[in-house]
Design a protein around this motif. Sequence first.
Motif, mmCIF file in Angstrom:
data_model
loop_
_atom_site.group_PDB
_atom_site.id
_atom_site.type_symbol
_atom_site.label_atom_id
_atom_site.label_comp_id
_atom_site.label_asym_id
_atom_site.label_seq_id
_atom_site.Cartn_x
_atom_site.Cartn_y
_atom_site.Cartn_z
ATOM 1 N N ALA A 399 27.481 39.367 32.793
ATOM 2 C CA ALA A 399 28.539 40.153 32.188
ATOM 3 C C ALA A 399 29.775 39.532 31.778
ATOM 4 C CB ALA A 399 29.232 41.239 33.539
ATOM 5 N N GLU A 400 29.929 38.189 31.891
ATOM 6 C CA GLU A 400 30.936 37.562 31.077
ATOM 7 C C GLU A 400 32.404 37.920 31.960
ATOM 8 O OE1 GLU A 400 30.668 37.406 26.884
ATOM 9 O OE2 GLU A 400 28.974 35.811 27.240
ATOM 10 N N GLU A 401 32.362 38.370 32.957
ATOM 11 C CA GLU A 401 33.582 38.739 33.787
ATOM 12 C C GLU A 401 33.659 38.342 35.276
ATOM 13 O OE1 GLU A 401 32.311 43.241 34.708
ATOM 14 O OE2 GLU A 401 33.355 42.768 33.066
ATOM 15 N N PHE A 402 34.692 38.483 35.869
ATOM 16 C CA PHE A 402 34.849 38.119 37.145
ATOM 17 C C PHE A 402 34.677 39.464 38.014
ATOM 18 C CE2 PHE A 402 37.548 35.009 35.279
ATOM 19 C CZ PHE A 402 36.918 33.902 35.645
ATOM 20 N N ASN A 403 33.827 39.119 39.140
ATOM 21 C CA ASN A 403 33.944 40.398 40.078
ATOM 22 C C ASN A 403 35.117 40.507 40.698
ATOM 23 O OD1 ASN A 403 31.031 40.662 39.492
ATOM 24 N ND2 ASN A 403 30.187 39.187 40.934
ATOM 25 N N ARG A 404 35.741 39.736 41.176
ATOM 26 C CA ARG A 404 37.030 39.659 41.888
ATOM 27 C C ARG A 404 38.182 40.212 40.772
ATOM 28 N NH1 ARG A 404 36.683 40.007 47.479
ATOM 29 N NH2 ARG A 404 35.361 38.723 48.303
ATOM 30 N N ASN A 405 38.894 41.361 41.203
ATOM 31 C CA ASN A 405 39.866 41.779 40.378
ATOM 32 C C ASN A 405 40.956 42.817 40.990
ATOM 33 O OD1 ASN A 405 38.477 44.243 40.854
ATOM 34 N ND2 ASN A 405 36.883 43.545 38.974
ATOM 35 N N ASP A 406 41.585 43.413 40.335
ATOM 36 C CA ASP A 406 42.621 44.258 41.187
ATOM 37 C C ASP A 406 42.032 45.256 42.168
ATOM 38 O OD1 ASP A 406 41.995 45.429 38.862
ATOM 39 O OD2 ASP A 406 44.117 45.384 38.223
ATOM 40 N N GLU A 407 40.684 45.963 41.662
ATOM 41 C CA GLU A 407 39.859 46.625 42.613
ATOM 42 C C GLU A 407 39.162 46.037 43.692
ATOM 43 O OE1 GLU A 407 37.613 49.082 39.549
ATOM 44 O OE2 GLU A 407 39.293 49.963 38.605
ATOM 45 N N TYR A 408 38.813 44.730 43.604
ATOM 46 C CA TYR A 408 37.983 44.279 44.493
ATOM 47 C C TYR A 408 38.756 42.593 44.704
ATOM 48 C CZ TYR A 408 34.003 41.850 46.652
ATOM 49 O OH TYR A 408 33.351 41.090 47.749
ATOM 50 N N PRO A 409 39.965 42.795 45.235
ATOM 51 C CA PRO A 409 40.869 41.466 45.341
ATOM 52 C C PRO A 409 40.286 40.579 46.517
ATOM 53 C CG PRO A 409 41.990 43.385 46.642
ATOM 54 C CD PRO A 409 40.643 43.859 45.778
ATOM 55 N N LEU A 410 40.693 39.351 46.318
ATOM 56 C CA LEU A 410 40.345 38.431 47.300
ATOM 57 C C LEU A 410 40.958 38.622 48.720
ATOM 58 C CD1 LEU A 410 41.509 35.308 45.274
ATOM 59 C CD2 LEU A 410 38.831 35.956 45.753
ATOM 60 N N GLU A 411 40.226 38.409 49.808
ATOM 61 C CA GLU A 411 40.643 38.886 51.085
ATOM 62 C C GLU A 411 41.019 37.509 51.848
ATOM 63 O OE1 GLU A 411 36.890 40.377 52.789
ATOM 64 O OE2 GLU A 411 36.932 41.980 51.583
ATOM 65 N N SER A 412 42.258 37.111 51.412
ATOM 66 C CA SER A 412 42.939 35.843 51.986
ATOM 67 C C SER A 412 44.226 36.140 52.067
ATOM 68 C CB SER A 412 42.609 34.883 50.914
ATOM 69 O OG SER A 412 43.302 33.516 51.550
ATOM 70 N N ASP A 413 44.894 35.491 53.283
ATOM 71 C CA ASP A 413 46.444 35.561 53.376
ATOM 72 C C ASP A 413 47.272 34.382 52.204
ATOM 73 O OD1 ASP A 413 46.318 37.201 55.579
ATOM 74 O OD2 ASP A 413 45.349 35.785 56.622
ATOM 75 N N VAL A 414 46.528 33.523 52.344
ATOM 76 C CA VAL A 414 47.400 32.381 51.374
ATOM 77 C C VAL A 414 46.183 31.843 50.471
ATOM 78 C CG1 VAL A 414 48.446 30.196 51.345
ATOM 79 C CG2 VAL A 414 48.680 31.738 53.192
ATOM 80 N N ILE A 415 46.695 31.570 48.965
ATOM 81 C CA ILE A 415 45.859 30.948 48.024
ATOM 82 C C ILE A 415 46.510 29.771 47.462
ATOM 83 C CG2 ILE A 415 44.590 31.257 45.997
ATOM 84 C CD1 ILE A 415 44.097 34.236 46.499
ATOM 85 N N ILE A 416 45.979 28.594 47.570
ATOM 86 C CA ILE A 416 46.629 27.420 47.110
ATOM 87 C C ILE A 416 45.591 26.824 45.871
ATOM 88 C CG2 ILE A 416 47.242 24.946 47.684
ATOM 89 C CD1 ILE A 416 47.466 25.632 50.668
ATOM 90 N N VAL A 417 46.177 26.767 44.822
ATOM 91 C CA VAL A 417 45.635 26.181 43.436
ATOM 92 C C VAL A 417 46.123 25.053 43.258
ATOM 93 C CG1 VAL A 417 45.085 26.707 40.909
ATOM 94 C CG2 VAL A 417 45.230 28.764 42.758
ATOM 95 N N ASP A 418 45.264 23.940 43.190
ATOM 96 C CA ASP A 418 45.879 22.634 42.643
ATOM 97 C C ASP A 418 45.436 22.324 41.169
ATOM 98 O OD1 ASP A 418 47.027 19.899 42.813
ATOM 99 O OD2 ASP A 418 45.207 19.073 43.887
ATOM 100 N N GLU A 419 46.057 21.411 40.589
ATOM 101 C CA GLU A 419 45.923 21.075 39.123
ATOM 102 C C GLU A 419 46.257 22.176 38.166
ATOM 103 O OE1 GLU A 419 45.547 18.040 37.664
ATOM 104 O OE2 GLU A 419 44.687 17.059 39.529
#
Length: 734
Positions: A399-419
């Motif tokens: 589908a060339e898109e992400f399944n996770r979005n504002d209707e199906y957000p990540l289930e996490s308390d903290v997200i750490i992105v490096d680089e």
Amino acid sequence: MDITGTVTNIRYRNDDNGWTVLSFEDGNGNSVTAVGVMPSVNVGETVTFYGNWTEHPLYGEQIRVSTYTVKMPTSVDAVLAYLSSGFIKGVGKSTARMMVDKFGAETLDIIRNSPEELLKINGIGPKKLKTITGSYNEKIGMQDIVIGMQQLGLSLPMTMKIYKLYGENCVQIVRENPYRLIDDVENIGFKTADKIAFEAGYERESTFRIRAGVKYALSYAASEGNTCLPKDILIMFAANNILGLDHELIDGIIEKMIIEGELADKEMDGKTHVFLKSMHYLESDSAVRLHSLAKSVEILPLFDIDGEIEHLEKRYMLHLADAQREAIKRSFTDGVLVVTGGPGTGKTTILWFIIELMEQQKLELELAAPTGRAAKRISDTTGREARTIHRLLEYNASAEEFNRNDEYPLESDVIIVDEMSMVDIPLFHSLLKAVANGTRLIMVGDVDQLPSVGPGNVLRDVVNSGIVPVVRLTEIFRQAGRSSIVTNAHLVNNGKMPVLGSDEDFAFYNCPNADIALNSVLNLCSDFAYLGESEKIQVLSPMKGNALGVLNLNTKLQQTLNPPAPEKSEYLFGDVLFRVGDRVMQIRNNYDLEWTKTSSGFRKQTVEGMGVFNGDIGTVIAIDTESKFMTVLFDDERSAEYSFSMLDELELAYCISVHKSQGSEFSCVVLPLVSGPSMLFNRNILYTAITRARDRVFVLGTEECVRFMINNTNVRKRYSALEAFLRELGSPIA
């Protein structure tokens, strides 16, 4: 050259792309082989082939067809052979014989213009007649498409791409709007679409053409990293490089496009900046989402964070700097946090502490990075699983898109992105869409690294906006300070000459010209290979061309380190020769590619998985020319099989560009630096290259070149607006 003959056999045809191998009989009765994209050629037709003679190693002399013209068969025997070939559904050899016996040389004309006459043939009823005429008209329609596309100047391979995309009405669609090909078809730029438009009768000054040229100029700017352009620069670029028209005429059309909503604009630094609507949305919406995240922080239960930090310091026998302590504390008090600093300033230590303390508070964490190699490095240093951002967001390739979005957000308390310096605005926007309010977002990176390859200047814009809390790490720790790599990297970043000596971990060898530098690179890499340490060393170059560019260095290093041998299979894909033993790099994410990994030790276990990522480096261990597969063993012991049609996903990796080294870390880095384009030989490139090394750096070149790069801060300006959009949303967040 051209040669005419009657097709006698279709030996192979790929219905997806029209690639055909056929035999035809020339005027002297000789059987000739022709290969190329020939979707509408069939047995019995008289065809004039245009192309070049080539010598195939297995099949001998053949003509490689670039284009062709078809003459329908006219004699009884030719019509019978044509219909007996089986290419028309519902017509076999016996039916073909009955049709030709009834209608003779006029049979094809009957099928096309008076198909009801076929009902006089025994065995042909209304249903079969519909099948025959439908199949025949489809084949003849393809010939009309080929002719129509040839008249517009399109090649046969491009014709097939367009046909697969638009269907049987493709010629009409292209004639009505040739410029839509720029967006819809890979490898078609404005010049090609413009040429087609002229063939279709478009005028140079047509509003349609100018609109397409302006949008193409902005798309090209995006491919160079810009999300927008100042209006005066856009007009000048479009006029001089694309349209060849008067500035005022283009200016007027741009104004209309903005008023009509086809483009967007924004005043920044006293100038009007123009955007493609998609880029304006990505940056403006990212600013809103980031600002909302920053304000939606949830108050955590009270705990003695200073005491917990001291406890961890004692456990790890470390003493944190004030900035490190601040970063750890703010990760608990702020909804969004940026931590930036150069090598040796303790970013990894901060991650350890944050992860430990977050886990103590029973918080769910996600660790991510833009590339597979960067994610693996986080996993190695923290002992926790880290994923690429694409995998974190569950990229759906079909589908060339992400399944996770504002209707199906990540289930996490903290997200750490490096680089974070590698993250472009489309990926950043997709990430923010999947982060629910109340989730903490911690972004870690070196703001002085090269910006992302894709459009945007995300990390720098966020840092410069003053809206999001930023902790800058500047103190070099003693254990890191003992490394000449770290010391010299900071000297370079501060505009000072590095110490060019023969230090064990940062060595400089004077090579006054490119030939000497090239030989030095080959000799040094040969020494490592002799010691069995080839995988420890990585050659980096700022440029692609030139004697010391990526392309030539890969060729020379392949010849030196992995020369041809009878026991080494090889395969030529385009301009790249792959050989067993070659170092190769994956150059795009492939989430569907299967891999296996066999553990070492007494009890060997095989693990299977999917996904090979941009930046993954490995070694070719097998090439099977019969089954057309190549096997690559990656440095983390995963093994993956590539069909020959997938080899455009791989490049030789004895040498890689500094840009492609972003997010990677190598034991030893070799930098040949003699001379090169000023846009590539600058401080930013040198700093990024040095910081890719963990243990040793070898600079092979001239002191003058190094000094030039340090003094050259004239990087190509990147236009973006995320900083401005963030500033508009309010005062700096405390």
